[in-house]
Each structure stands twice: as C-alpha cells, then as structure tokens.
Design an enzyme around this catalytic site. Structure first.
Site, PDB file in Angstrom:
ATOM      1  N   THR A 166      30.557 -24.974   8.959  1.00 46.28           N
ATOM      2  CA  THR A 166      30.094 -23.944   9.901  1.00 46.28           C
ATOM      3  C   THR A 166      29.283 -24.568  11.033  1.00 46.28           C
ATOM      4  O   THR A 166      28.693 -25.648  10.855  1.00 46.28           O
ATOM      5  CB  THR A 166      29.229 -22.892   9.155  1.00 46.28           C
ATOM      6  N   ASP A 167      29.231 -23.871  12.163  1.00 43.00           N
ATOM      7  CA  ASP A 167      28.391 -24.363  13.283  1.00 43.00           C
ATOM      8  C   ASP A 167      26.911 -24.369  12.894  1.00 43.00           C
ATOM      9  O   ASP A 167      26.104 -25.043  13.530  1.00 43.00           O
ATOM     10  CB  ASP A 167      28.618 -23.538  14.565  1.00 43.00           C
ATOM     11  N   GLU A 168      26.564 -23.597  11.843  1.00 43.82           N
ATOM     12  CA  GLU A 168      25.148 -23.476  11.485  1.00 43.82           C
ATOM     13  C   GLU A 168      24.558 -24.780  10.943  1.00 43.82           C
ATOM     14  O   GLU A 168      23.343 -24.927  10.874  1.00 43.82           O
ATOM     15  CB  GLU A 168      24.954 -22.323  10.492  1.00 43.82           C
TER      16      GLU A 168
ATOM     17  N   TYR B 268      21.232 -21.424   3.365  1.00 44.45           N
ATOM     18  CA  TYR B 268      22.691 -21.314   3.525  1.00 44.45           C
ATOM     19  C   TYR B 268      23.213 -22.509   4.312  1.00 44.45           C
ATOM     20  O   TYR B 268      24.102 -23.234   3.859  1.00 44.45           O
ATOM     21  CB  TYR B 268      23.070 -20.003   4.234  1.00 44.45           C
TER      22      TYR B 268
ATOM     23  N   LYS C 268      25.605 -25.670   3.126  1.00 49.65           N
ATOM     24  CA  LYS C 268      26.881 -25.960   3.793  1.00 49.65           C
ATOM     25  C   LYS C 268      26.891 -27.383   4.352  1.00 49.65           C
ATOM     26  O   LYS C 268      27.913 -28.070   4.326  1.00 49.65           O
ATOM     27  CB  LYS C 268      27.140 -24.947   4.917  1.00 49.65           C
TER      28      LYS C 268
HETATM   29  P1  NAD Z   1      32.628 -14.157   2.419  1.00 51.07           P
HETATM   30  O1  NAD Z   1      31.248 -14.093   1.870  1.00 51.07           O
HETATM   31  O2  NAD Z   1      33.214 -12.959   3.081  1.00 51.07           O
HETATM   32  O3  NAD Z   1      33.656 -14.583   1.263  1.00 51.07           O
HETATM   33  C1  NAD Z   1      33.358 -15.573   0.318  1.00 51.07           C
HETATM   34  C2  NAD Z   1      34.418 -15.503  -0.775  1.00 51.07           C
HETATM   35  O4  NAD Z   1      34.173 -16.564  -1.703  1.00 51.07           O
HETATM   36  C3  NAD Z   1      34.391 -14.199  -1.576  1.00 51.07           C
HETATM   37  O5  NAD Z   1      35.708 -13.735  -1.805  1.00 51.07           O
HETATM   38  C4  NAD Z   1      33.736 -14.601  -2.909  1.00 51.07           C
HETATM   39  O6  NAD Z   1      34.137 -13.805  -4.016  1.00 51.07           O
HETATM   40  C5  NAD Z   1      34.219 -16.038  -3.030  1.00 51.07           C
HETATM   41  N1  NAD Z   1      33.346 -16.862  -3.879  1.00 51.07           N
HETATM   42  C6  NAD Z   1      31.979 -16.956  -3.825  1.00 51.07           C
HETATM   43  N2  NAD Z   1      31.533 -17.804  -4.763  1.00 51.07           N
HETATM   44  C7  NAD Z   1      32.638 -18.285  -5.407  1.00 51.07           C
HETATM   45  C8  NAD Z   1      32.829 -19.212  -6.456  1.00 51.07           C
HETATM   46  N3  NAD Z   1      31.796 -19.824  -7.041  1.00 51.07           N
HETATM   47  N4  NAD Z   1      34.099 -19.469  -6.867  1.00 51.07           N
HETATM   48  C9  NAD Z   1      35.150 -18.852  -6.283  1.00 51.07           C
HETATM   49  N5  NAD Z   1      35.028 -17.956  -5.293  1.00 51.07           N
HETATM   50  C10 NAD Z   1      33.782 -17.676  -4.853  1.00 51.07           C
HETATM   51  O7  NAD Z   1      32.626 -15.409   3.406  1.00 51.07           O
HETATM   52  P2  NAD Z   1      33.380 -15.618   4.806  1.00 51.07           P
HETATM   53  O8  NAD Z   1      32.578 -15.026   5.887  1.00 51.07           O
HETATM   54  O9  NAD Z   1      34.811 -15.248   4.634  1.00 51.07           O
HETATM   55  O10 NAD Z   1      33.262 -17.198   4.941  1.00 51.07           O
HETATM   56  C11 NAD Z   1      34.251 -18.040   4.368  1.00 51.07           C
HETATM   57  C12 NAD Z   1      33.878 -19.480   4.630  1.00 51.07           C
HETATM   58  O11 NAD Z   1      33.781 -19.710   6.038  1.00 51.07           O
HETATM   59  C13 NAD Z   1      32.517 -19.883   4.049  1.00 51.07           C
HETATM   60  O12 NAD Z   1      32.632 -21.183   3.545  1.00 51.07           O
HETATM   61  C14 NAD Z   1      31.576 -19.850   5.242  1.00 51.07           C
HETATM   62  O13 NAD Z   1      30.528 -20.750   5.084  1.00 51.07           O
HETATM   63  C15 NAD Z   1      32.522 -20.274   6.362  1.00 51.07           C
HETATM   64  N6  NAD Z   1      32.199 -19.783   7.706  1.00 51.07           N
HETATM   65  C16 NAD Z   1      31.996 -18.453   7.919  1.00 51.07           C
HETATM   66  C17 NAD Z   1      31.752 -17.984   9.221  1.00 51.07           C
HETATM   67  C18 NAD Z   1      31.569 -16.521   9.487  1.00 51.07           C
HETATM   68  O14 NAD Z   1      31.268 -16.145  10.620  1.00 51.07           O
HETATM   69  N7  NAD Z   1      31.769 -15.635   8.527  1.00 51.07           N
HETATM   70  C19 NAD Z   1      31.698 -18.898  10.290  1.00 51.07           C
HETATM   71  C20 NAD Z   1      31.905 -20.264  10.030  1.00 51.07           C
HETATM   72  C21 NAD Z   1      32.168 -20.694   8.739  1.00 51.07           C
HETATM   73  P1  TYD Z   2      24.917 -12.619  10.761  1.00 49.05           P
HETATM   74  O1  TYD Z   2      26.080 -11.707  10.959  1.00 49.05           O
HETATM   75  O2  TYD Z   2      24.112 -12.495   9.520  1.00 49.05           O
HETATM   76  O3  TYD Z   2      25.464 -14.098  10.971  1.00 49.05           O
HETATM   77  P2  TYD Z   2      24.632 -15.499  11.076  1.00 49.05           P
HETATM   78  O4  TYD Z   2      23.244 -15.290  10.667  1.00 49.05           O
HETATM   79  O5  TYD Z   2      25.379 -16.329  10.113  1.00 49.05           O
HETATM   80  O6  TYD Z   2      24.786 -15.928  12.509  1.00 49.05           O
HETATM   81  O7  TYD Z   2      23.911 -12.441  11.988  1.00 49.05           O
HETATM   82  C1  TYD Z   2      24.343 -12.621  13.330  1.00 49.05           C
HETATM   83  C2  TYD Z   2      23.120 -12.452  14.211  1.00 49.05           C
HETATM   84  O8  TYD Z   2      22.684 -11.087  14.111  1.00 49.05           O
HETATM   85  C3  TYD Z   2      21.938 -13.301  13.790  1.00 49.05           C
HETATM   86  O9  TYD Z   2      21.233 -13.739  14.946  1.00 49.05           O
HETATM   87  C4  TYD Z   2      21.060 -12.347  12.994  1.00 49.05           C
HETATM   88  C5  TYD Z   2      21.326 -11.011  13.654  1.00 49.05           C
HETATM   89  N1  TYD Z   2      21.228  -9.831  12.779  1.00 49.05           N
HETATM   90  C6  TYD Z   2      20.396  -8.759  13.143  1.00 49.05           C
HETATM   91  O10 TYD Z   2      19.752  -8.769  14.213  1.00 49.05           O
HETATM   92  N2  TYD Z   2      20.308  -7.703  12.278  1.00 49.05           N
HETATM   93  C7  TYD Z   2      20.982  -7.659  11.110  1.00 49.05           C
HETATM   94  O11 TYD Z   2      20.838  -6.660  10.353  1.00 49.05           O
HETATM   95  C8  TYD Z   2      21.853  -8.752  10.764  1.00 49.05           C
HETATM   96  C9  TYD Z   2      22.628  -8.729   9.476  1.00 49.05           C
HETATM   97  C10 TYD Z   2      21.946  -9.808  11.640  1.00 49.05           C
END
Ligand code: NAD
Ligand code: TYD
Length: 337
Positions: A127-129, A151, A155
C-alpha cells in the site's frame, strides 16, 4: 497457456473485484480463493460463481501452513496474489494484534510455501501507506518506508519480508503499492462507503480533524488492471506504485457525495482526529507509466458510478451495518451515538 490463480482475501473489497476481473478473462484456467471470512470478508460478493467450475473457494486462514500447503499441492498455482489483510487503520489503532498476525505472519506463511513449491509470480499487495505522510511532492518506489500506524507498519513488514524472499531465495516476488481504492463492494467502515450509506440514511458524516487530509483515489477496476499488467509486464524483485492521479481533501470527497445524493452539508460533523493521522499520501507512478499502464477511469464519473452502485445495492450493505458493525461504530464514533 491458461493460468491458475491463488487469490487470498478474495471475499474482501479489492480481492472480490479482482476475482470478478479474472473470471472475465479467457486465459484464466482456475481461481482459487482462500479467505478467512473475517468481518470484512463477504461471500455474497462472489455468489454468482457458486456453481462455476473455474472458481474454488476455500474457507481458511493464510496463517495456517497446512491449508496453504494443501492448496499448493492440489492446485499448483501459477500466480499467487496476496490481498488478505486486516485493512482498516482505525481498527489497527484500537487493536493491533490481528494486523501483526495476518498482515505479517500470514504473508510469511504464504512466502514459505511459495519457496518450497515454486510458482511463476508472487504478488504482494502492499500500500502507499507504507511510505508514511508527505507534505509536498510524491513518493517514488526507492524512497524509505516510514509507516506511522500499526496497519501501515505491518504492511511495511510484509512488503520487505516479501522482498527478502526474492533477494534471498529467488522467490519471484513483485510488490505493488496502490493508493486509496474506491468502487463497489467496499466495507462501509471506509470513508466513501461509510459516508455514502450514512448520507442515504440521513445520519451524520464524521469527518476527522479539519477534513483537509489528502488521499489519492484509484478506481478499483483500474487497480485490478494494474495488478494483471504487473503480473504480465513487471520484473521480479521490483516494487510498483499504482496511483489514481486524483488527490483530494476528505472534505472535497464528502461534498461530492452529498451533492450527488442531494443531501445537505449539515450532515457533516467534524469529530476528533484519528491518532497519528497521516496528512497526505502521494505517489509518483512514472515507473508503471513507462511500462505502459495508466488508469482509464475518470474520477468525476467513477465516483458517481460508485455512489450509484451503493444506492442500487442497499440489499448488499444494509445487512453489514448490524451486529458487530454497530458495536464498533458506537465505540469508535462515541460523540455521534
Ligand atoms: P478488506 O478488508 O476489504 O478485505 C480483506 C479480506 O481478507 C477479507 O475478505 C478478509 O476476510 C480476508 N482476510 C483477513 N484476514 C485473513 C486471514 N488471516 N486469512 C485469510 N483471509 C483473511 O481489504 P481491501 O480493502 O480489499 O484490501 C485488500 C488488500 O489491498 C490489503 O492487503 C490492503 O492492505 C491492500 N490495499 C488496500 C487499499 C484500499 O484502499 N482498500 C489500498 C492499497 C492497498
Ligand atoms: P479510510 O477510508 O479509513 O482510508 P485510509 O485511512 O486507509 O486512507 O480513510 C480515508 C480518509 O478519510 C482518511 O484521511 C481518514 C478519513 N476518514 C474520516 O475523516 N472519517 C471517517 O469516518 C473515516 C473512516 C475516514
């Protein structure tokens, strides 16, 4: 040659979008999805494949060496894409243990199995984070990692562990670092689906701090295309940033949501800031651009399509906003309930 994909976390937001993406590709032989079905995993996202011979769901934990080994033995995957993670920053601040376990130890378990069994590509979804916050300019793949919450730190651990398996054991690892995704099937604890569904229910939208934190928004389908692109065109041992090129303040996103839904700005509530809240994320994506990948979705349209998807799929999100979710919501947003 047709390929077998081993997907982890395929019942979550990005994983399920990626499974949909793969199931439309002719050159995909089989998709094996290992998911623990935590609160964020939802089999409803993929129920249309229940009787599809190309799709195999396995309910289990990526930390479980036995199950992971069995999958390698039985399916002999060509590609593994590790999406499985605990993914919500706020939850990691309240209870970091699960993040350390799944995000780091889980990645380790998968890497060990890949080392033993061999495969063509191991894609670690980072992730970019992991870079931390940046005031101006954009992070390149070679910049140091400075994660600032449990988190992003877990990662970052997995990201570098995956790299170490390439450098040490020549496991064909590629690491992707994407920016904030938006689109269908995102659990309604994250900013966009939380605010869309709260607004639909005329509930307050809790903006943290001054609402001016900046995120770069990437449409989930563009992310899926980028992952497939990296599998085909990326070099092993490399890291690729994947950004949407849409940097916006949270308050701007919030106003867009309210405007599209025809709801009043009075729904906005400024609440206590997230602890250690990263101010701005920004990615330099030249490396992937030079290989030929660019996002195709335009933010102004894709955000409207996303909002409309939640509007048209109340049957998907309403059941999620009950039980454990309500407990979490009440505890986390104390001043709102
Ligand atoms: P999400 O929380 O929606 O989904 C996570 C999935 O992983 C769920 O289906 C959960 O049941 C499964 N899971 C959790 N623990 C597990 C385990 N121990 N064994 C097997 N399965 C397990 O997450 P997401 O938003 O779809 O993110 C997916 C990936 O992308 C993550 O690795 C996250 O760090 C990365 N990512 C997410 C974003 C974003 O904006 N959502 C951006 C960049 C990277
Ligand atoms: P989020 O969707 O949790 O993603 P991330 O923290 O991984 O970037 O949050 C996106 C942005 O929105 C982040 O700056 C936190 C903010 N945020 C709020 O202001 N209120 C909220 O209730 C949530 C969930 C996020």
């Amino acid at each position: 040659m047709k390929k077998t994909y081993f997907i982890t976390g395929g019942c979550g937001f990005i994983g399920s979008n990626f499974v949909h993406y793969l199931m439309e590709q002719e050159l995909v032989e089989r998709v094996v999805n290992l998911d623990k079905l935590t609160y964020a995993g939802n089999p409803a996202n993929l129920k249309q494949y229940d009787n599809d011979r190309r799709y195999h769901f396995i309910h289990g934990d990526i930390c479980d060496k036995k199950i992971v080994e069995q999958i390698f033995d039985q399916y002999k995957p060509d590609y593994l894409v590790n999406f499985a993670a605990e993914s919500h920053v706020d939850r990691s601040i309240g209870k970091p243990e699960d993040f350390i376990q799944t995000d780091i130890f889980g990645a380790f378990t998968l890497l060990e199995a890949a080392r033993k069994h061999g495969l063509e590509r191991f894609i670690q979804i980072s992730t970019d984070e992991v870079y931390g916050s940046i005031v101006s300019g954009s992070f390149r793949e070679t910049d140091p990692l400075m994660p600032r919450n449990p988190y992003s730190a877990s990662k970052a651990g997995a990201d570098r562990l995956a790299y170490s398996y390439y450098a040490t054991y020549k496991v064909p690892v590629i690491i992707t670092r994407a920016s904030n995704n938006y689109g269908p099937y995102q659990y309604p604890e994250k900013l966009i689906p939380l605010f869309v569904t709260n607004a639909m229910e005329d509930k307050p939208l809790p903006l943290y701090g001054d609402g001016k934190n900046v995120r770069d928004w990437l449409y989930v389908e563009d992310h899926c295309r980028a992952i497939q692109f990296v599998i085909e065109k990326g070099a092993v041992g490399e890291v690729y940033n994947i950004g949407g090129g849409n940097e916006l303040m949270n308050v701007e996103i919030t106003r867009t949501i309210l405007e599209h839904l025809g709801k009043p700005e009075s729904l906005i509530r400024y609440v206590d800031d997230r602890l250690g809240h990263d101010r701005r994320y920004s990615l330099n994506c030249e490396k992937l651009n030079k290989l030929g990948w660019r996002p195709v979705h335009v933010f102004e349209q894709a955000i409207k399509d996303t909002i409309d998807w939640y509007r048209e799929h109340e049957d998907w999100w309403r059941p999620l906003k009950t039980g454990e979710y309500l407990e979490y919501y009440k505890t986390h947003y104390k001043t709102l309930s």
